[in-house]
Design a protein around this motif. Structure first.
Motif, PDB file in Angstrom:
ATOM      1  N   LEU A   4      57.551  77.088   0.188  1.00  0.00           N
ATOM      2  CA  LEU A   4      57.389  78.518   0.933  1.00  0.00           C
ATOM      3  C   LEU A   4      56.741  79.258   0.081  1.00  0.00           C
ATOM      4  O   LEU A   4      57.117  79.862  -0.823  1.00  0.00           O
ATOM      5  CB  LEU A   4      58.907  78.932   1.293  1.00  0.00           C
ATOM      6  N   SER A   5      55.435  79.649   0.634  1.00  0.00           N
ATOM      7  CA  SER A   5      54.612  80.368  -0.307  1.00  0.00           C
ATOM      8  C   SER A   5      54.176  81.478   0.617  1.00  0.00           C
ATOM      9  O   SER A   5      54.924  82.070   1.186  1.00  0.00           O
ATOM     10  CB  SER A   5      53.263  79.385  -0.641  1.00  0.00           C
ATOM     11  N   SER A   6      52.874  82.173   0.353  1.00  0.00           N
ATOM     12  CA  SER A   6      52.674  83.253   0.826  1.00  0.00           C
ATOM     13  C   SER A   6      51.163  83.064   1.048  1.00  0.00           C
ATOM     14  O   SER A   6      50.257  82.787   0.395  1.00  0.00           O
ATOM     15  CB  SER A   6      53.169  84.453  -0.146  1.00  0.00           C
ATOM     16  N   ALA A   7      50.562  83.946   2.202  1.00  0.00           N
ATOM     17  CA  ALA A   7      49.263  84.303   2.625  1.00  0.00           C
ATOM     18  C   ALA A   7      48.629  84.755   1.375  1.00  0.00           C
ATOM     19  O   ALA A   7      47.454  84.891   1.451  1.00  0.00           O
ATOM     20  CB  ALA A   7      49.090  84.574   4.002  1.00  0.00           C
TER      21      ALA A   7
ATOM     22  N   GLU B 143      53.737  64.492  -4.149  1.00  0.00           N
ATOM     23  CA  GLU B 143      52.736  65.167  -3.076  1.00  0.00           C
ATOM     24  C   GLU B 143      53.551  66.449  -2.665  1.00  0.00           C
ATOM     25  O   GLU B 143      54.559  66.808  -2.667  1.00  0.00           O
ATOM     26  CB  GLU B 143      53.337  64.009  -1.727  1.00  0.00           C
ATOM     27  N   TRP B 144      52.377  67.185  -2.271  1.00  0.00           N
ATOM     28  CA  TRP B 144      52.567  68.670  -2.134  1.00  0.00           C
ATOM     29  C   TRP B 144      51.812  69.358  -0.958  1.00  0.00           C
ATOM     30  O   TRP B 144      50.932  68.634  -0.442  1.00  0.00           O
ATOM     31  CB  TRP B 144      52.361  69.380  -3.206  1.00  0.00           C
ATOM     32  N   THR B 145      52.759  70.371  -0.065  1.00  0.00           N
ATOM     33  CA  THR B 145      52.131  71.025   1.130  1.00  0.00           C
ATOM     34  C   THR B 145      52.760  72.394   0.786  1.00  0.00           C
ATOM     35  O   THR B 145      53.752  72.741   0.338  1.00  0.00           O
ATOM     36  CB  THR B 145      52.515  70.531   2.227  1.00  0.00           C
ATOM     37  N   HIS B 146      51.951  73.295   1.014  1.00  0.00           N
ATOM     38  CA  HIS B 146      52.233  74.649   0.634  1.00  0.00           C
ATOM     39  C   HIS B 146      51.866  75.315   2.163  1.00  0.00           C
ATOM     40  O   HIS B 146      51.050  75.218   2.748  1.00  0.00           O
ATOM     41  CB  HIS B 146      51.342  75.682  -0.264  1.00  0.00           C
ATOM     42  N   VAL B 147      53.159  76.094   2.506  1.00  0.00           N
ATOM     43  CA  VAL B 147      53.280  76.828   3.614  1.00  0.00           C
ATOM     44  C   VAL B 147      53.055  78.368   3.445  1.00  0.00           C
ATOM     45  O   VAL B 147      54.094  79.046   2.729  1.00  0.00           O
ATOM     46  CB  VAL B 147      54.589  76.402   4.629  1.00  0.00           C
ATOM     47  N   ARG B 148      52.022  79.171   3.883  1.00  0.00           N
ATOM     48  CA  ARG B 148      51.681  80.406   3.476  1.00  0.00           C
ATOM     49  C   ARG B 148      51.722  81.247   4.678  1.00  0.00           C
ATOM     50  O   ARG B 148      50.634  81.681   5.068  1.00  0.00           O
ATOM     51  CB  ARG B 148      50.231  80.340   2.832  1.00  0.00           C
ATOM     52  N   PRO B 149      52.940  81.745   4.925  1.00  0.00           N
ATOM     53  CA  PRO B 149      52.960  82.637   6.042  1.00  0.00           C
ATOM     54  C   PRO B 149      52.472  84.069   5.507  1.00  0.00           C
ATOM     55  O   PRO B 149      52.464  84.317   4.199  1.00  0.00           O
ATOM     56  CB  PRO B 149      54.508  82.805   6.301  1.00  0.00           C
TER      57      PRO B 149
ATOM     58  N   TYR C 145      48.790  75.633   4.366  1.00  0.00           N
ATOM     59  CA  TYR C 145      48.996  76.291   5.570  1.00  0.00           C
ATOM     60  C   TYR C 145      48.961  77.709   5.641  1.00  0.00           C
ATOM     61  O   TYR C 145      50.171  78.167   5.447  1.00  0.00           O
ATOM     62  CB  TYR C 145      49.535  75.547   6.558  1.00  0.00           C
ATOM     63  N   ASP C 146      47.817  78.444   6.152  1.00  0.00           N
ATOM     64  CA  ASP C 146      48.139  79.721   6.172  1.00  0.00           C
ATOM     65  C   ASP C 146      48.655  79.893   7.901  1.00  0.00           C
ATOM     66  O   ASP C 146      48.036  79.515   8.626  1.00  0.00           O
ATOM     67  CB  ASP C 146      46.730  80.547   6.052  1.00  0.00           C
ATOM     68  N   LEU C 147      49.692  80.833   7.587  1.00  0.00           N
ATOM     69  CA  LEU C 147      50.175  80.867   8.822  1.00  0.00           C
ATOM     70  C   LEU C 147      50.329  82.355   9.557  1.00  0.00           C
ATOM     71  O   LEU C 147      50.817  83.221   8.951  1.00  0.00           O
ATOM     72  CB  LEU C 147      51.591  80.477   9.206  1.00  0.00           C
ATOM     73  N   ASN C 148      50.037  82.640  10.846  1.00  0.00           N
ATOM     74  CA  ASN C 148      49.939  84.137  11.423  1.00  0.00           C
ATOM     75  C   ASN C 148      50.486  83.967  12.833  1.00  0.00           C
ATOM     76  O   ASN C 148      50.612  82.935  13.340  1.00  0.00           O
ATOM     77  CB  ASN C 148      48.583  84.722  11.225  1.00  0.00           C
ATOM     78  N   GLY C 149      50.761  85.048  13.316  1.00  0.00           N
ATOM     79  CA  GLY C 149      51.177  85.081  14.834  1.00  0.00           C
ATOM     80  C   GLY C 149      49.747  84.975  15.764  1.00  0.00           C
ATOM     81  O   GLY C 149      48.679  85.108  15.124  1.00  0.00           O
TER      82      GLY C 149
END
Length: 288
Positions: A93-96, A120-126, A182-186
């Motif tokens: 759990l990361s950050s944009a 293995e890694w994945t970054h979730v960047r809200p 993954y950058d995440l926005n509304g």
């Protein structure tokens, strides 16, 4: 397969736990206070603290995949212990703010620790959480049906915590996400004034918008306590992401253009990202 969820009672972690349970996975949840965790039946709740990596030995035993809440100070030690325990995949759990280059002290060190591990890694960047408005505006809406907001026409694309959790869950369960951030926005550009209207519509009563100066808002937020007091200087532009002094006049950021929409959860889940109106409906009871 056992999946460890750290920060399991947090706003996103709790939803990740629930979605993994719905998917039929064996879930182990890490929390400082197992007795008050309130997690779904069937979840193995264990005591542990990311600030104290020595407490994680039992939690990591037999784990293959891990959702990692960001704690920069201990990230390398935690990831090292996870690798020794046999963990193969980590979703952070990361950050944009990392993408934008603003975050070098909080989430970026966690990302680098995981990448350097060889796992293995994945970054979730809200980006901005819709939930911030509950913690910031909720007390005054409940008490007096008012929102104190010095920048009512500032607009952005805040993200629903449910979308963040669904992307994290997909990265934990599915192949094909390794090495992705993954950058995440509304899904919509929405001003704070429009957000207040959405909350009013969801709770079925008028909510007055008060527009104080940044200095007045800082006083109000500090008096309010909790999230508002803890984050007043950053949210109002008196300090930057790293805690350095700044000017509230610098708060304005360029809004996304119609020709360059920001990335949302839909690019990962295949489902439309949730709107602010949906979020306000989901949290209507919390504002009443």
């Amino acid at each position: 397969m056992t999946i460890l969820v750290t920060g399991a009672t947090g706003n996103v972690g709790r939803l990740v736990v629930a979605r993994l349970v719905e998917a039929g996975e064996r879930v182990r949840a890490l929390t400082r206070s197992p007795g008050s965790a309130g997690l779904p039946d069937g979840v193995e709740v264990v005591r542990g603290d990311l600030d104290e990596p020595a407490t994680l030995e039992t939690a990591l035993d037999g784990v293959e995949r891990m959702y990692l809440f960001p704690v920069a100070q201990t990230a390398r030690e935690v990831v090292g212990l996870a690798k020794l325990a046999g963990v193969r995949r980590v979703v952070v759990l990361s950050s944009a703010a990392v993408t934008g280059g603003h975050d070098t002290d909080f989430h970026l060190p966690v990302e680098r620790a995981v990448e350097d591990s060889g796992l293995e890694w994945t970054h979730v960047r809200p980006g901005e959480f819709m939930l911030n408005k509950l913690w910031l505006w909720g007390p005054s809406v409940r008490a007096a049906s008012v929102v104190h907001e010095p920048f009512p026409d500032e607009a952005w694309c805040p993200v629903h915590e449910g979308d963040i959790a669904e992307v994290a869950t997909a990265a934990l369960l599915e192949d094909g996400h390794h090495g992705r951030a993954y950058d995440l926005n509304g899904p919509e550009l929405i001003s704070r004034r429009e957000q207040v209207r959405a909350i009013a519509a969801a709770i079925g009563r008028d909510v007055r918008l008060d527009v104080p100066t940044p200095e007045q808002a800082r006083r109000i937020y500090r008096e309010q306590g909790g999230f508002a007091a803890d984050n007043a200087d950053f949210l109002l532009g008196f300090e930057d992401y790293s805690g350095n002094e700044s000017d509230p006049e610098s708060m304005t950021e360029p809004a996304p253009t119609a020709g360059a929409p920001l990335p949302t959860a839909e690019q990962v889940t295949g489902r439309p990202a949730r709107t602010f109106a949906q979020w306000a409906h989901d949290h209507a009871a919390d504002f009443r």
